[in-house]
Design an enzyme around this catalytic site. Sequence first.
Site, PDB file in Angstrom:
ATOM      1  N   ARG A  24       0.801  -1.227   0.000  1.00 53.27           N
ATOM      2  CA  ARG A  24       0.000   0.000   0.000  1.00 53.27           C
ATOM      3  C   ARG A  24       0.834   1.278   0.000  1.00 53.27           C
ATOM      4  NH1 ARG A  24      -3.025  -3.422   3.439  1.00 53.27           N
ATOM      5  NH2 ARG A  24      -5.152  -3.742   2.731  1.00 53.27           N
ATOM      6  N   ASP A  95       8.415 -14.136   2.325  1.00 51.93           N
ATOM      7  CA  ASP A  95       9.612 -14.164   1.482  1.00 51.93           C
ATOM      8  C   ASP A  95      10.708 -15.106   1.968  1.00 51.93           C
ATOM      9  OD1 ASP A  95      10.835 -12.677   3.630  1.00 51.93           O
ATOM     10  OD2 ASP A  95      10.124 -10.811   2.717  1.00 51.93           O
ATOM     11  N   HIS A 112       1.276 -15.752   7.133  1.00 50.33           N
ATOM     12  CA  HIS A 112       0.672 -15.748   5.798  1.00 50.33           C
ATOM     13  C   HIS A 112       1.291 -16.789   4.875  1.00 50.33           C
ATOM     14  CE1 HIS A 112      -0.626 -11.306   6.630  1.00 50.33           C
ATOM     15  NE2 HIS A 112      -1.388 -12.191   7.227  1.00 50.33           N
ATOM     16  N   CYS A 123      -4.971 -32.063  -4.271  1.00 48.01           N
ATOM     17  CA  CYS A 123      -4.466 -33.194  -3.478  1.00 48.01           C
ATOM     18  C   CYS A 123      -3.597 -32.743  -2.308  1.00 48.01           C
ATOM     19  CB  CYS A 123      -3.695 -34.173  -4.358  1.00 48.01           C
ATOM     20  SG  CYS A 123      -2.057 -33.611  -4.861  1.00 48.01           S
ATOM     21  N   CYS A 145      -0.552 -29.564 -11.075  1.00 53.82           N
ATOM     22  CA  CYS A 145       0.075 -30.515 -10.175  1.00 53.82           C
ATOM     23  C   CYS A 145       0.596 -31.704 -10.966  1.00 53.82           C
ATOM     24  CB  CYS A 145      -0.938 -30.984  -9.127  1.00 53.82           C
ATOM     25  SG  CYS A 145      -0.337 -32.317  -8.060  1.00 53.82           S
ATOM     26  N   CYS A 148      -1.590 -34.983  -9.765  1.00 50.52           N
ATOM     27  CA  CYS A 148      -3.023 -35.204 -10.011  1.00 50.52           C
ATOM     28  C   CYS A 148      -3.604 -34.270 -11.056  1.00 50.52           C
ATOM     29  CB  CYS A 148      -3.806 -35.080  -8.699  1.00 50.52           C
ATOM     30  SG  CYS A 148      -4.091 -33.380  -8.176  1.00 50.52           S
ATOM     31  N   SER A 187       2.184  -1.721   9.905  1.00 46.55           N
ATOM     32  CA  SER A 187       1.291  -0.620  10.287  1.00 46.55           C
ATOM     33  C   SER A 187       0.441  -1.000  11.492  1.00 46.55           C
ATOM     34  CB  SER A 187       0.383  -0.264   9.110  1.00 46.55           C
ATOM     35  OG  SER A 187      -0.426  -1.375   8.785  1.00 46.55           O
ATOM     36  N   ILE A 229      14.649   0.835   9.365  1.00 43.57           N
ATOM     37  CA  ILE A 229      14.726  -0.436  10.079  1.00 43.57           C
ATOM     38  C   ILE A 229      16.117  -1.048   9.983  1.00 43.57           C
ATOM     39  CG2 ILE A 229      13.847  -2.815  10.023  1.00 43.57           C
ATOM     40  CD1 ILE A 229      11.154  -1.534   9.069  1.00 43.57           C
TER      41      ILE A 229
HETATM   42 ZN    ZN Z   1      -2.386 -32.571  -6.871  1.00 41.55          ZN
END
Ligand code: ZN
Length: 245
Positions: A24, A95, A112, A123, A145, A148, A187, A229
């Site tokens: 942002r 990251d 996250h 799968c 994948c 599958c 933030s 930082i």
């Molecule tokens: Zn799969």
Amino acid sequence: MGRPEVVIFTGAGISTDSGIPDYRGPRGRWTLDPDYEKLVTIGYYLADPEIRRRSWQMRREIHALDPQPNGAHRAVAALDRSGAAAVRVITQNTDGLHQRAGLPAARVTELHGTSQAVVCTACGERTPAAAAYARVDAGEADPPCADCGGILKTATVMFGESLDAAVLGAAAAAARGCDVFFAVGSSLQVYPAAGLVDVAAGHGARLVIVNAEPTPYDAVADQVVREPIGQALPRLLAGLPAGWQ
Ligand code: ZN
């Protein structure tokens, strides 16, 4: 008292010095490309091959930049190595730069998820992201994948997906038990960041905020640091063993 338990909560701000754009800010991904949100929203991603194609391209480009840990990531790893404090990182970032800086993966809670792996939405098979990017480079716009044929996605939590309850529980437990809580480059305006700060402060942790912009918690923090930082965090962490109390 034994060695301090230190939680270092990190957001996008710790990785901008590594060349990873935030969302942002003035040069953030959303600011530059309003369509970006669709590329990281699970509903659009699953429904639309064109969104997946663009999403893979975007992630592949960031991967190709090969972002490196910066001085702030290294300072966190160094504090852990020194043994002066029990270190736990809780990060909003995907990251993997804390681990690349040398911090053991067991010390890192990734709220996250991670961009370093991909997962099959059918799968559940989990594989290294680098292999998927190699397939994209070789011409597969939307690599399925290998097991599958299902839709692959990055092992990050996309918009529209829930945070992992076990991961959240581990983060809350760390926040409850720490002596010092550093909030770095976030933030602190969105869940669960704000909640974790509340938990830590509510249990008596010293709260140190390192962020360029004001946060809603500045008024209750024991220390607020505005400087970059990459300069501030190494100094603050180096001073911990003697000065944390
Ligand atoms: Zn799969």
